[in-house]
Design a protein around this motif. Structure first.
Motif, PDB file in Angstrom:
ATOM      1  N   SER A  71       0.797  -1.158   0.027  1.00 25.04           N
ATOM      2  CA  SER A  71      -0.239  -0.162   0.074  1.00 25.04           C
ATOM      3  C   SER A  71       0.637   1.467  -0.064  1.00 25.04           C
ATOM      4  O   SER A  71       2.146   1.191   0.142  1.00 25.04           O
ATOM      5  CB  SER A  71      -0.899   0.013   1.276  1.00 25.04           C
ATOM      6  N   GLY A  72       0.185   2.444  -0.222  1.00 24.86           N
ATOM      7  CA  GLY A  72       0.962   3.677   0.033  1.00 24.86           C
ATOM      8  C   GLY A  72       1.108   4.001   1.226  1.00 24.86           C
ATOM      9  O   GLY A  72       1.695   5.155   1.522  1.00 24.86           O
ATOM     10  N   LEU A 103       5.568  10.395  11.343  1.00 23.02           N
ATOM     11  CA  LEU A 103       4.390  10.862  10.436  1.00 23.02           C
ATOM     12  C   LEU A 103       4.279  12.044   9.732  1.00 23.02           C
ATOM     13  O   LEU A 103       4.487  12.926  10.535  1.00 23.02           O
ATOM     14  CB  LEU A 103       3.166  10.306  11.275  1.00 23.02           C
ATOM     15  N   GLU A 104       3.457  11.818   8.713  1.00 20.76           N
ATOM     16  CA  GLU A 104       3.295  13.205   7.990  1.00 20.76           C
ATOM     17  C   GLU A 104       2.005  13.188   7.452  1.00 20.76           C
ATOM     18  O   GLU A 104       1.440  12.214   7.161  1.00 20.76           O
ATOM     19  CB  GLU A 104       4.280  13.601   7.167  1.00 20.76           C
ATOM     20  N   TRP A 105       1.410  14.459   7.149  1.00 22.59           N
ATOM     21  CA  TRP A 105       0.139  14.401   6.252  1.00 22.59           C
ATOM     22  C   TRP A 105       0.473  14.201   4.906  1.00 22.59           C
ATOM     23  O   TRP A 105       1.503  14.526   4.257  1.00 22.59           O
ATOM     24  CB  TRP A 105      -0.407  15.923   6.400  1.00 22.59           C
ATOM     25  N   ILE A 106      -0.475  13.584   4.304  1.00 22.45           N
ATOM     26  CA  ILE A 106      -0.396  13.113   2.753  1.00 22.45           C
ATOM     27  C   ILE A 106      -1.655  13.721   2.106  1.00 22.45           C
ATOM     28  O   ILE A 106      -2.801  13.369   2.276  1.00 22.45           O
ATOM     29  CB  ILE A 106      -0.293  11.512   2.624  1.00 22.45           C
ATOM     30  N   SER A 145       9.323   3.622   1.455  1.00 19.43           N
ATOM     31  CA  SER A 145       8.387   4.466   1.656  1.00 19.43           C
ATOM     32  C   SER A 145       7.044   3.829   1.599  1.00 19.43           C
ATOM     33  O   SER A 145       6.699   2.492   1.647  1.00 19.43           O
ATOM     34  CB  SER A 145       8.445   5.179   0.275  1.00 19.43           C
ATOM     35  N   GLY A 146       5.672   4.472   1.892  1.00 18.61           N
ATOM     36  CA  GLY A 146       4.631   3.892   1.995  1.00 18.61           C
ATOM     37  C   GLY A 146       4.302   2.903   3.033  1.00 18.61           C
ATOM     38  O   GLY A 146       4.946   3.253   4.174  1.00 18.61           O
TER      39      GLY A 146
END
Length: 519
Positions: free
Chosen positions: A56-57, A118-121, A175-176
């Motif tokens: 997944s992303g 964590l970060e906003w996507i 990533s993801g």
């Protein structure tokens, strides 16, 4: 590599917590249990950890946290509550409230750990409804380098889908979904947890007093019995990989078309829980998506159309092709002539697929296999695809008239934020690009899925319930092994992962409150 035990020494006969599965929900539960000081064992049936989560992303729908506030988003628990109230057909209020309450607490707990970032996507939510956040409210783990991990852990991580299916190793930058699994697994191992791959749980064991005592698994050297003092957490995916169980539960699509890693998620663990009295509910069906059919008969998760149109076996459009993937998949499931559709596009991108497909595959191999066809005219294309030439030509001409006017009179394509998220056309409506430049192409699209979403019935603390609605002591479940809190809806990017993680956290909290079983 068929089986490995990584972590705090060799496999023991007893742990505080046994986790079945190794996706996002499973590894969240394992990481939190280990951080809380409980001896923790993760049992994964395949040689690699991560399951479909690793493909997944990595987006996680966990509303109301500091991550969204730092990004300046108009997000809140109250807004998420309003959004779910609008999009869920028949909500389980207790579980919804548990999810909303747990999400910010879980994010804070994870972010307090130096191994988690964590970060906003930015990625649009899937319904135009009250409480929707423009460009979405989902968060994701930051990327990290494989070289920064313990080499033993690096070898356990499942690669991205396009590499995994080809038997290739993962990338040097994770990533993801790979970053999510790597970070959670690193926390688990750092805090004394053990991860055992190549161990297939086949049976759950209850004590004479009804408490879930532990599990039986098939390991590389034969049967293994492991006792769990505080609880067993099932988070091992659904039954999407089993043709027999899909048929039995009336789940649309085919096992060959699912995005689950091959040979996994066949539902035995759900049956094992049912055998000790667990209640089940399969009404949610699955997390659907259009899937680009591959020459080997598998499907590839397809989204983000930048052009083209999709027609059924009659050569006609039947929905807005720019719908969020689960919503379009559910349109496909409404009629048998849609289950194997055609994605029609032209040469405006050099004949490349104007969409994202993971994996896309090689164009020449597709053409040789007939999963893609090509024609200098629409008539020629239709005949190659087995479609009626007149019908297909009329469909494309009508679509092109909509592109010229900027309005899709049939299905409203381009009217929603999500529709235009991937678009870049310079036409009046960037979700509508005329199909006019020869040669023309058609790619076979089937009803694929990211997993099923029916299974064990659980309460607000992820406790598995029996047929009378009572918790089975010591047995917990989350992820696609359960009947989804979202029912048949898919609220936004990362909803499967976010819910799996939140309820894993609820399960660990309950384990810490409940008395441990005696030896």
């Amino acid at each position: 590599m068929s089986a490995r035990v990584v972590g705090a020494g060799p496999l023991q006969q007893e742990y505080d917590v046994v986790v079945v599965g190794s996706g996002g929900g499973a590894m969240t539960g394992a990481a939190l249990a280990a951080k809380a000081g409980m001896s923790t064992l993760v049992l994964e049936r395949t040689p690699l950890i991560g399951g479909t989560s690793a493909y997944s992303g990595g987006a996680c729908w966990l509303p109301g946290s500091d991550v969204q506030r730092r990004a300046g988003l108009p997000d809140s628990t109250e807004g998420a509550r309003a959004y779910l109230a609008a999009v869920l057909p028949a909500a389980d209020e207790a579980r919804v409230e548990a999810l909303l309450a747990e999400a910010p607490l879980l994010v804070a707990e994870l972010e307090s750990d130096p191994l988690m970032e964590l970060e906003w996507i930015p990625f649009s939510e899937y319904y135009d409804a009250p409480g929707r956040v423009p460009m979405g409210r989902s968060v994701q783990p930051s990327a990290l380098k494989r070289a920064d991990l313990d080499p033993a852990l690096g070898e356990l991580l499942r690669p991205p889908v396009e590499r995994d299916r080809a038997g290739r190793p993962g990338r040097s930058t994770l990533s993801g979904g790979q970053a999510l699994i790597a970070r959670l697994a690193a926390i688990t191992l750092r805090d004394g947890g053990t991860i055992a791959t190549g161990h297939h749980v086949t049976e759950l064991v209850r004590d004479a007093d009804g408490r879930l005592a532990g599990v039986l698994a098939e390991g590389p050297e034969g049967p293994v019995r492991v006792r769990a003092r505080r609880g067993v957490l099932i988070a091992a995916g659904g039954f999407e990989g089993s043709a027999e169980r899909r048929s039995a539960h009336g789940t649309p699509g085919r096992a060959a078309w699912t995005m689950a890693p091959r040979g996994t998620n066949t539902g035995e663990i759900i049956d094992a829980a049912a055998a000790v009295g667990a209640a089940t509910d399969f009404s949610g069906e699955g997390w659907f998506c259009p899937g680009l059919l591959q020459p080997d008969g598998s499907g590839s998760f397809t989204l983000g159309l930048r052009g083209g149109l999709i027609v059924d076996a009659t050569g006609r459009r039947y929905a807005n092709e720019s719908l969020p993937y689960d919503r379009f998949g559910r349109e496909m499931a409404k009629a048998p002539e849609r289950l194997e559709s055609w994605f029609v596009f032209d040469a405006c991108e050099g004949g490349a697929l104007p969409a994202i497909a993971m994996p896309e595959g090689d164009r020449e191999e597709h053409l040789a296999a007939g999963t893609w066809v090509r024609g200098e005219t629409l008539d020629e294309l239709a005949r190659a695809a087995g479609l009626d030439p007149t019908t297909l030509t009329e469909t494309v001409e009508r679509f092109n008239s909509f592109a010229a006017a900027g309005v899709d009179e049939d299905f409203g394509r381009g009217q929603d934020e999500y529709d235009t998220f991937f678009g870049g056309a310079g036409s009046p409506n960037k979700a509508l690009v005329p199909v006019a430049e020869a040669p023309f192409h058609a790619a076979r699209v089937v009803l694929s899925d990211l997993g099923t979403k029916g299974g064990l019935v659980t309460d607000a603390d992820a406790r598995v319930l029996d047929g009378q609605g009572q918790p089975i002591p010591g047995l917990y479940a989350t992820s696609n092994s359960t009947a989804s809190v979202f029912g048949s809806a898919y609220p936004g990017p990362g909803a499967p992962l976010g819910a799996a993680m939140a309820f894993a956290s609820r399960a660990v909290r309950d384990m810490l409150r409940a008395p441990a079983a005696s030896a």
